[in-house]
Motif scaffolding. Sequence first.
Motif, PDB file in Angstrom:
ATOM      1  N   ARG A  36      -3.321  61.985  35.169  1.00  0.00           N
ATOM      2  CA  ARG A  36      -3.169  61.134  36.354  1.00  0.00           C
ATOM      3  C   ARG A  36      -3.643  59.492  35.900  1.00  0.00           C
ATOM      4  O   ARG A  36      -4.554  59.026  36.612  1.00  0.00           O
ATOM      5  N   ILE A  37      -2.933  59.041  35.188  1.00  0.00           N
ATOM      6  CA  ILE A  37      -2.831  57.792  34.497  1.00  0.00           C
ATOM      7  C   ILE A  37      -3.129  56.784  35.622  1.00  0.00           C
ATOM      8  O   ILE A  37      -4.046  55.903  35.665  1.00  0.00           O
ATOM      9  N   ALA A  38      -2.256  56.796  36.750  1.00  0.00           N
ATOM     10  CA  ALA A  38      -2.289  55.638  37.700  1.00  0.00           C
ATOM     11  C   ALA A  38      -3.556  55.961  38.536  1.00  0.00           C
ATOM     12  O   ALA A  38      -3.985  54.672  38.924  1.00  0.00           O
ATOM     13  N   ASP A  39      -3.714  56.727  38.598  1.00  0.00           N
ATOM     14  CA  ASP A  39      -5.029  57.260  39.567  1.00  0.00           C
ATOM     15  C   ASP A  39      -6.205  56.755  38.761  1.00  0.00           C
ATOM     16  O   ASP A  39      -7.182  56.326  39.648  1.00  0.00           O
ATOM     17  N   ILE A  40      -6.404  57.139  37.720  1.00  0.00           N
ATOM     18  CA  ILE A  40      -7.617  56.593  36.607  1.00  0.00           C
ATOM     19  C   ILE A  40      -7.698  55.047  36.897  1.00  0.00           C
ATOM     20  O   ILE A  40      -8.825  54.437  37.104  1.00  0.00           O
ATOM     21  N   ILE A  41      -6.749  54.436  36.795  1.00  0.00           N
ATOM     22  CA  ILE A  41      -6.721  53.019  36.885  1.00  0.00           C
ATOM     23  C   ILE A  41      -7.095  52.274  38.262  1.00  0.00           C
ATOM     24  O   ILE A  41      -7.924  51.501  38.212  1.00  0.00           O
ATOM     25  N   GLN A  42      -6.449  53.056  39.254  1.00  0.00           N
ATOM     26  CA  GLN A  42      -6.597  52.435  40.616  1.00  0.00           C
ATOM     27  C   GLN A  42      -8.473  52.715  40.934  1.00  0.00           C
ATOM     28  O   GLN A  42      -8.891  52.069  41.569  1.00  0.00           O
TER      29      GLN A  42
END
Lengths: 432, 402
Positions: free
Chosen positions: B74-80
Amino acid sequence: MKFDCIVVGGGVAGLTCALKCAEEGLRTAVVSSGMNALHFSSGSIDVLGFGGDKKIVYDPFDDLHEFIKEHPGHPYSKCGGVESIENAIRFFREKIRENGPDLFYNGRRNHFSVTALGTLKPTYLSQKSVFNEKLKEVFSRKPKIALLTFEGFRDFYPALAAANHKRTPMIRDCELVTGSVALPESVTTRKNPHEFRSIDICRLFDSERGIETIAGRIRDAAAGAEIVGIPAILGILHYDRIHHRLEELTGALIYEIPTLPPSILGMRLDNALKEKYAELGGLLIAGDEVAGGEFEGGRLASIRTRNYGSEEIKADCFVLATGSYFSRGITSKFDDMKETVFNFQLEYELPRNKWRRSGFFDPKSHPFLEYGVKTNDLLNPFTQSGTCVENVFCAGAILAHYNPVREGSGSGVAISAAVAAASRIASHCRRG
Amino acid sequence: MINLENISFDHCIKCTVCTIYCPVARVNPIYPGPKQSGPDTERLRIKNPDLLDESLKYCSNCKRCEIACPSDVRIADIIQTAKWKYSPKRFKIRDFLLSHTDLMGTLSTSAAPVVNRITGLSLTKSAMEAFLNISSKRRFPAYEPGTFRRWYGRMKSEQEAFSEKVIYYHGCYVNYNDHELGKTVVRTLNKLGVGVTLIPEKCCGVPLIANADLPGARKNARYNIQSIETAVEKTHCSVVSTSSSCTFALKHEYPGLLEIDNSAVFNKIHYITAYLSRLFAQGPVPELQPVNLTAAYHAPCHLERMGGVIHTLDLLSNIPGLKIVLMHSECCGISGTYGFKKECYDIAQDVGEELFKRIADAAPDIVITDCETCKWQIEMSTPFRTVHPIMILAQSLGVYTF
């Protein structure tokens, strides 16, 4: 939602099958979870590279007759005969050409393509920037060859490739030079050198900025070589034009060598398949995962996915093309393995110490590579209770009884089984 | 102690496929891409937050990395999450204004003509750029006087007479900027024999997430889910939304990123085309008039992420005379509030360039897209009128005329 055919898996097998179904006029959807293994592939299509005892196969279609007789459980023996396999490969080549690269083929014979390590491997279809008629002719004259990379690129090493070239009878006698080419500073502004991958250089080429400068530097580094091998980064969009332009500007023949992932060569095929499929009205449900299916009277009636929740997606026929361990079509646990989506029967062995041989490079390769879903002669799988599911067809790396690595047959099996499955689905749907 | 609850970054095999499909990394060499900003540096950040890389701000949360990832990270979740968790908690007035769409809407609609005039002035734009870091090149969405809810209030008794009803989560955009879409939804559903109910709602939280205010987003999420749960429990109605990003938040960002449990109502919440395509499939399909248009269809990133594109295409395929030209799967660049920011404006336009070109090549009569901010971006960057798919259906049903 209701379709004629739902393909679970969006790799070479799944996309080829879906493309064929869409072309047959079937309402088709592909459910895929993540990008496919083409992004990790050589971008060449192998049909049959090696026979028993690792003997090189020169004429794959001739050898397949004997091969099928010797391997009755092999997926190739379930694809409707050698002629159908040949037609399937031709179908693939023709469809790729419509939206993507023109693929070189050596009549009915294999040719050799160069690997990232500089070894040679028999294959059937290669992109023309990898191998072509002109290269074939010049290679036979034992030309001077330059192997070059780009400064800062960490996924190709010319010296290593040259050392392996030197061990290959076909190239051994050629004069070899190696070197590296600096990219123009104006176009390389990456902040972090560790993030300088094939895709970054590829984008630079696709922008077609600074090509003259790069070509000049390639010409200098090649030191008069007739043939120049460079990592496969000549663009995803304009590779044909860029390849020709570089050859024109350098005066050398240029060939692309597959790199470590991400594979630009593989992505060109992926794009071509997806664009053609979309053109034919095919639907792609990406980034989702099939969470299970509903079986009725021995048939698969519908599937559910993670994103759609309780909404059922119905179809007359389904294709299981979820790949093997790497693509998570098969999950292996410490003491068992499972087909991930529907829990279909697998052909494998227990206990786990039978899964591998002791040497990593054992010439007989490893048994686990041949494990996969058990199918009948029509590629239909079986439930755990032994029922054959006649409206589900399996294709690609999920299939049992073949070893893509030892045989050099991975993409050939994927394409042949995919086209065979699509033809069976088309007649199934026509029957109603 | 390292929190081992979310270690999906550990499934990353470093294949870089996400970075290939990242629209920002494609055009902005300063952004190292989702692999490095997400799973790679998360390993370091959980040990030492000082290793936070400020380039995270370039992530637009389009979620294309997650669609591409073969390993289900969950790449985008990690970044947000990292944007909020590790960055210094400084109050930024610009981000506050951009992310509080309901507050801004309430203030602006009361004096809409004046607000629209002022935000359109080049002097205002220069001032906003100088003092707020909001790009002066961005065209501001116009506000409507009054709210959609107020209009609905006059329709309420009429709507209650329908025996079959659905709950409409209209979102900020319909309430403050585009009453026509909301009204058309009501008329369309009415024509199909379905009445419309509204329930108390707050902004879905998408702009708050994008501007690193996860606690604020969580507050709204709790409010919305509670409101939906109460209504669904009482009425058993489905909930529909006409915003692809609102729907994505209600269904997927809440449990995935904000850790708000929506399982009791997950299967009741639908993007409008999913609801309608199912209604059509159940039959009978209503009588549809031809809409003789060539339309370029652009699929918004968040709709793709939740698999909603096929519903829209399925619904539109019922309309006679309509010729759909499918645009290549591509981000338009704006990503909600992202394209409004001074430091992101040029990136947003570079990202969208390929789409704008393809739209121009298709030479359509009209562009169709499901997302309001994609609509702003396409209308600002191309000469084509851009509408929600429901507007086309409404035209075909005879309840709306272009």
